[in-house]
Write a protein that holds these residues in place. Structure first.
Motif, short mmCIF file in Angstrom:
data_model
loop_
_atom_site.label_atom_id
_atom_site.label_comp_id
_atom_site.label_asym_id
_atom_site.label_seq_id
_atom_site.Cartn_x
_atom_site.Cartn_y
_atom_site.Cartn_z
N CYS A 68 -42.52 -16.41 -56.63
CA CYS A 68 -41.15 -16.70 -57.08
C CYS A 68 -41.14 -17.85 -58.09
CB CYS A 68 -40.26 -17.04 -55.89
SG CYS A 68 -39.88 -15.62 -54.85
N LEU A 69 -41.99 -18.84 -57.88
CA LEU A 69 -42.11 -19.93 -58.84
C LEU A 69 -42.59 -19.42 -60.20
CD1 LEU A 69 -43.74 -22.76 -56.65
CD2 LEU A 69 -41.43 -22.75 -57.61
N LEU A 70 -43.58 -18.52 -60.18
CA LEU A 70 -44.13 -17.99 -61.42
C LEU A 70 -43.09 -17.17 -62.19
CD1 LEU A 70 -47.68 -16.87 -60.19
CD2 LEU A 70 -47.09 -18.89 -61.55
N TYR A 71 -42.18 -16.52 -61.45
CA TYR A 71 -41.15 -15.70 -62.10
C TYR A 71 -39.85 -16.46 -62.32
CZ TYR A 71 -43.87 -11.39 -61.71
OH TYR A 71 -44.83 -10.41 -61.86
N GLY A 72 -39.87 -17.76 -62.04
CA GLY A 72 -38.70 -18.60 -62.29
C GLY A 72 -37.50 -18.30 -61.40
N LEU A 73 -37.76 -17.93 -60.16
CA LEU A 73 -36.68 -17.55 -59.24
C LEU A 73 -36.24 -18.68 -58.32
CD1 LEU A 73 -37.96 -13.99 -58.19
CD2 LEU A 73 -36.31 -14.57 -59.98
N VAL A 74 -36.88 -19.84 -58.44
CA VAL A 74 -36.58 -20.95 -57.53
C VAL A 74 -35.80 -22.03 -58.28
CG1 VAL A 74 -37.54 -22.69 -55.97
CG2 VAL A 74 -38.69 -20.48 -56.24
N ASP A 75 -34.70 -22.45 -57.69
CA ASP A 75 -33.86 -23.52 -58.26
C ASP A 75 -34.05 -24.79 -57.41
OD1 ASP A 75 -32.01 -25.15 -59.40
OD2 ASP A 75 -30.26 -24.04 -58.65
N PHE A 76 -34.66 -25.82 -58.01
CA PHE A 76 -34.94 -27.05 -57.28
C PHE A 76 -33.81 -28.07 -57.35
CE2 PHE A 76 -39.38 -25.60 -57.91
CZ PHE A 76 -39.79 -25.64 -56.58
N THR A 77 -32.69 -27.67 -57.94
CA THR A 77 -31.57 -28.62 -58.05
C THR A 77 -31.15 -29.19 -56.69
OG1 THR A 77 -30.78 -27.47 -60.03
CG2 THR A 77 -29.23 -28.94 -58.90
N PRO A 78 -30.99 -28.35 -55.66
CA PRO A 78 -30.61 -28.91 -54.35
C PRO A 78 -31.62 -29.90 -53.80
CG PRO A 78 -30.31 -26.53 -54.39
CD PRO A 78 -31.07 -26.89 -55.62
N VAL A 79 -32.89 -29.69 -54.09
CA VAL A 79 -33.94 -30.60 -53.60
C VAL A 79 -33.83 -31.95 -54.30
CG1 VAL A 79 -36.43 -30.93 -53.28
CG2 VAL A 79 -35.44 -28.63 -53.14
N ARG A 80 -33.61 -31.91 -55.62
CA ARG A 80 -33.48 -33.16 -56.37
C ARG A 80 -32.26 -33.96 -55.92
NH1 ARG A 80 -35.28 -29.81 -60.75
NH2 ARG A 80 -33.11 -29.36 -61.32
N GLU A 81 -31.19 -33.25 -55.59
CA GLU A 81 -29.95 -33.92 -55.21
C GLU A 81 -29.95 -34.39 -53.76
OE1 GLU A 81 -26.95 -31.08 -56.09
OE2 GLU A 81 -26.99 -31.45 -58.27
N ALA A 82 -30.82 -33.83 -52.94
CA ALA A 82 -30.85 -34.19 -51.52
C ALA A 82 -31.51 -35.55 -51.32
CB ALA A 82 -31.59 -33.12 -50.72
N PRO A 83 -31.02 -36.37 -50.39
CA PRO A 83 -31.66 -37.66 -50.11
C PRO A 83 -32.94 -37.46 -49.30
CG PRO A 83 -29.85 -37.29 -48.59
CD PRO A 83 -29.82 -36.14 -49.56
N TRP A 84 -33.83 -38.45 -49.37
CA TRP A 84 -35.05 -38.37 -48.58
C TRP A 84 -34.73 -38.45 -47.09
CZ3 TRP A 84 -39.68 -36.67 -49.66
CH2 TRP A 84 -40.11 -36.65 -50.99
#
Length: 418
Positions: free
Chosen positions: A203-219
């Protein structure tokens, strides 16, 4: 946990040592894939599932006096009920049904203490509980196929191109199968993890993953706890489903007993283990987590490592609780695209059906004997066909109605050949 705290659940076998912490992490790793899969499928929070699995395991250890080396986490048996409940009544109402299901375990525990362990198999023989388990697996088949084709679980929305989704799903499925059959040691116990990993990379290779929620989430963040809201319809729909995992619990305890050479049915007693499982499930539902059950994968890990010290499960529980507060972990898990899950679920939902089928085979019952034929037929058709009984606001349908019908038929039909 201090030595003083550990002593409150001590037994001759329980030995809480720092050096066992890595073994505890390994046990959590074995359980992790299935543990988080249930909330991801049903709309619950995976961080809450981690927290309630950890707390539920500790609660179970307290009730069973720290004698049984098992880990409690998300139960697959309730997936169809949770999915239907969330769509029909919402998460809080569904949680009330799950909390009530946990109380059924508690009542069963008290009943077993009163009548003895044999009563469970007299009231719920394989001819009743096996087809119920089969229906749970079969009724989920369309969900697995829809997700493997890139759709939502109900098939209403196409999320990913069908051809690409099927390729990713089959890759995840194939990886899971290969690791299951050819994996060695601890790797054979985590085929789900490998299947998800391969599918996720594609899915990463085909660009199907959106990391926006991960970047916005707190540690660090509190899990998204949700309180239940009482709903009679949800309770009546979900409670009967507790029958199948209750029987599965009995089988799991017997399996662990044979593995360790200890008779846990007698000491601490199957009534205590059932009671602990029930309270852990009710606690989980009261916080927004999925029902708990004893994990066969972790029992397999115990068999492989010969790590029979129940305190190792304490470490696994502590690790689960700590991870529950890592906000980015939950966000990352929720970025897994549907075809990855769909590929895994084709195997997992089929496996649930096979567990029920195997129970019938092991019971060596003549399925064409009229009494058996009647009970199994009614359970399967009621469950798969969505049979419903309604009077006023009282509604009983699907698997729940099928389970109750099976129990009643088993009790009233003459136990003889017609």
């Amino acid at each position: 946990m201090t030595e003083q705290t550990a002593s409150t659940i001590s037994s001759p076998e329980y030995n809480f040592r720092l050096k066992d912490s890595l073994l505890g992490l390994q046990m959590l790793f074995i359980a992790f894939g299935a543990l988080v899969l249930v909330p991801l499928l049903t709309g619950l929070d995976p961080n809450v599932a981690l927290f309630t699995a950890g707390v539920g395991t500790l609660l179970f250890q307290i009730i069973t006096k720290g004698k049984v080396p098992v880990f409690l986490a998300s139960s697959f048996a309730f997936i169809p009920a949770i999915m239907f409940g969330v769509q029909t009544w919402g998460i809080p109402a569904t949680l009330s049904g799950l909390a009530a299901a946990g109380l059924v375990y508690v009542l069963l525990g008290l009943f077993i203490k009163w009548q003895g362990p044999g009563i469970l198999m007299r009231v719920l023989p394989p001819i009743v509980y096996a087809p119920v388990i089969m229906v749970i697996g079969l009724i989920l088949a369309p969900v697995a196929v829809n997700m493997a084709l890139g759709k939502t679980g109900d098939g209403a929305i196409q999320l990913i191109n069908e051809g690409l989704a099927l390729f990713i799903a089959l890759a995840s499925l194939a990886t899971t199968i290969v690791v299951t059959l050819l994996g060695k040691g601890v790797f054979r116990l985590v085929p789900i993890m490998f299947g998800i990993l391969v599918g996720y990379v594609l899915c990463l290779l085909y660009g199907l993953v959106d990391f926006t929620p991960v970047r916005e989430a707190p540690w660090l963040a509190l899990p998204n706890f949700v309180l239940p809201e009482w709903n009679w319809q949800a309770v009546l729909f979900i409670v009967p489903i507790a029958i199948a995992p209750a029987i599965e619990h009995f089988g799991d305890i017997l399996a662990v007993s044979s593995l360790t050479g200890k008779n846990y049915v007698k000491d601490p007693g199957i009534h205590r283990t059932m009671f602990g499982d029930g309270l852990a499930t009710t606690m989980a539902a009261c916080l927004g987590g999925p029902p708990n059950t004893t994990y066969s994968e972790v029992t397999g890990g115990v068999a492989l490592t010969k790590a029979f010290n129940p305190a190792i499960m304490t470490w696994a529980a502590i690790a689960a609780i700590v991870l529950a507060f890592v906000g980015k972990l939950g966000a990352l898990l929720q970025t897994i695209p549907v075809p990855v899950m769909g590929g895994i679920l084709v195997l997992l939902f089929g496996a649930i059906m096979v567990v029920g089928l195997n129970a019938l085979v092991r019971a060596k019952e003549d399925l064409m004997e009229p009494r058996n034929l009647i009970i199994i037929s009614v359970i399967v058709v009621f469950g798969m066909g969505g049979m419903a009984f309604q009077t006023g606001e009282f509604v009983l349908k699907g698997i729940g109605l099928a389970a109750i019908a099976g129990i009643v038929l088993n009790l009233i039909l003459p136990d003889r050949k017609i």
